[in-house]
Design a protein around this motif. Structure first.
Motif, PDB file in Angstrom:
ATOM      1  N   HIS A  86      44.317  38.856  43.350  1.00  0.00           N
ATOM      2  CA  HIS A  86      43.082  38.971  44.125  1.00  0.00           C
ATOM      3  C   HIS A  86      43.232  39.896  45.339  1.00  0.00           C
ATOM      4  O   HIS A  86      42.327  40.682  45.648  1.00  0.00           O
ATOM      5  N   HIS A 131      41.330  43.328  46.663  1.00  0.00           N
ATOM      6  CA  HIS A 131      40.741  43.637  47.984  1.00  0.00           C
ATOM      7  C   HIS A 131      41.286  44.973  48.508  1.00  0.00           C
ATOM      8  O   HIS A 131      40.541  45.778  49.057  1.00  0.00           O
ATOM      9  N   ASP A 146      34.143  39.024  48.118  1.00  0.00           N
ATOM     10  CA  ASP A 146      34.581  39.000  46.720  1.00  0.00           C
ATOM     11  C   ASP A 146      33.592  39.653  45.757  1.00  0.00           C
ATOM     12  O   ASP A 146      32.394  39.347  45.778  1.00  0.00           O
TER      13      ASP A 146
HETATM   14 ZN    ZN Z   1      38.625  37.509  48.490  1.00  0.00          ZN
END
Ligand code: ZN
Ligand code: KG4
Length: 334
Positions: free
Chosen positions: A112, A116, A296
């Motif tokens: 994840h 980013h 996100d």
């Molecule tokens: Zn995140």
């Protein structure tokens, strides 16, 4: 290069994106559950995963329709494998595995935080060596990147992540969830008039935000006990100034020490106006992702996966999700 279909479901957003050659975004559908979790003052994991199950197929269909491409034009299926909420991650992972099998495409499990970081590569070009300042709801880290997809964590928070500190302060001040964007807005109206402790002012690259968070909460409590009203905008401004100073000063020190070409900011808190303003006139170039890629979304996962595709970093079909994948182990060549 490649056309990647990516799924991100690590927390309370279900998102599907289709990205061609890392730069051409054909679709980026994000279904947010903020309105549901707002009622509880934070994300309820069980509800998040159940809602993901309900909406995943509709989000996928909408992304494919928006992109307007045939499924055989897709070269790989990418998915967030962690860190995140395990129940939420499972939904995206299962969808991705099914697509990979059905379409005979490779599967790419993406960290994840790598996502980013590579949100910065969709509309910009990253120049290495660089330093990533990762500021999200779950992470606060300084990551040195000698070259593409090489991650070395040189500093991190000892306690709360910065986004977590924002959201916890927001909850105690009875602000709507998530507290981060609300405090950011209030900070721009208020003045820095309350004295708060400077977090971990020790010359290291590490962070600590729980002391600052507690100081804000205690100050508010003291005013309540005395029956006095605290100026909420000023409190937000004081908190934000101190937090942003800690982030920017440590990032700039590390960037100078390591002689990087630029700092790239990553994670939900990169949307913060105070941080953007503070770092705008730094003596090292500081790159922020466009606002739409800060919190996100699957476009950032597709962007990281585009790099992984180039290096053939594919995942086996029995890959699992984990709440705590190690970023350094994602580096190319490891
Ligand atoms: Zn995140
Ligand atoms: O990266 P993200 O979407 O999820 C995680 O991976 O954790 O980050 C969400 C975090 C939340 O804590 C939210 O309050 C914070 O990002 N955030 C902000 C702002 N926009 C989102 N914090 C401060 N200022 C903002 N403008």
């Amino acid at each position: 290069m490649a056309t990647i279909l990516a799924i991100e479901s690590s927390c309370d957003e279900m998102s599907v994106a289709i990205l061609r050659d890392q730069k051409e975004l054909l679709a980026n559908v994000v279904a947010s559950q903020i309105d549901i979790h707002k009622q509880y003052g934070g994300v309820v994991p069980e509800i998040a995963s159940r809602k993901h199950v309900e909406c995943v197929s509709a989000v996928l269909r909408e992304a494919l329709q928006t992109a307007g491409i045939a499924v055989d034009e897709i070269d790989a299926i990418a998915v967030t494998k962690g860190p995140g909420l395990v129940g939420s991650l499972h939904v995206g992972m299962q969808e991705a595995k099914t697509l990979a099998i059905a379409l005979h495409k490779p599967l790419i499990g993406v960290h994840h935080i790598a996502g980013h970081i590579y949100a910065n590569a969709i509309e910009n070009t990253i120049h290495y060596p660089c330093l990533a300042l990762v500021v999200s709801g779950g992470h606060t880290e300084l990551v040195y990147m000698a070259s593409e997809f090489q991650f070395e964590v040189i500093g991190q928070t000892f306690d709360d992540a910065i986004g977590e500190a924002y959201d916890k302060v927001g909850r105690v001040l009875h602000l709507p969830y998530p507290g981060g964007p609300v405090i950011d807005k209030m900070a721009h109206v208020g003045k820095h008039s309350y004295k708060l402790p400077v977090p971990l002012d020790d010359g290291s690259y590490n962070f600590s935000f729980s002391g600052l968070k507690s100081a804000v909460i205690n100050l508010n409590h003291k005013y309540e006990q005395r029956g006095e009203t605290i100026n909420m905008d000023d409190l937000a401004c004081s908190f934000q100034d101190v937090a942003v100073e800690a982030l920017s000063s440590k990032a700039l020190k590390a960037a100078h020490d390591l002689k990087v070409k630029e700092i790239i900011v990553a994670g939900g808190v990169s949307a913060n106006k105070g941080l953007r303003e503070k770092m705008a006139n730094s003596d090292i170039p500081v790159i922020f992702p466009p606002m739409k890629y800060c919190t996100d979304n699957a476009a950032m996962i597709a962007s990281a996966a585009s790099v992984m595709y180039k290096y053939k970093k594919f995942s086996p079909l029995d890959i699992s999700v984990k709440p705590d994948y190690d970023l350094e182990k994602e580096s190319v060549g490891v």
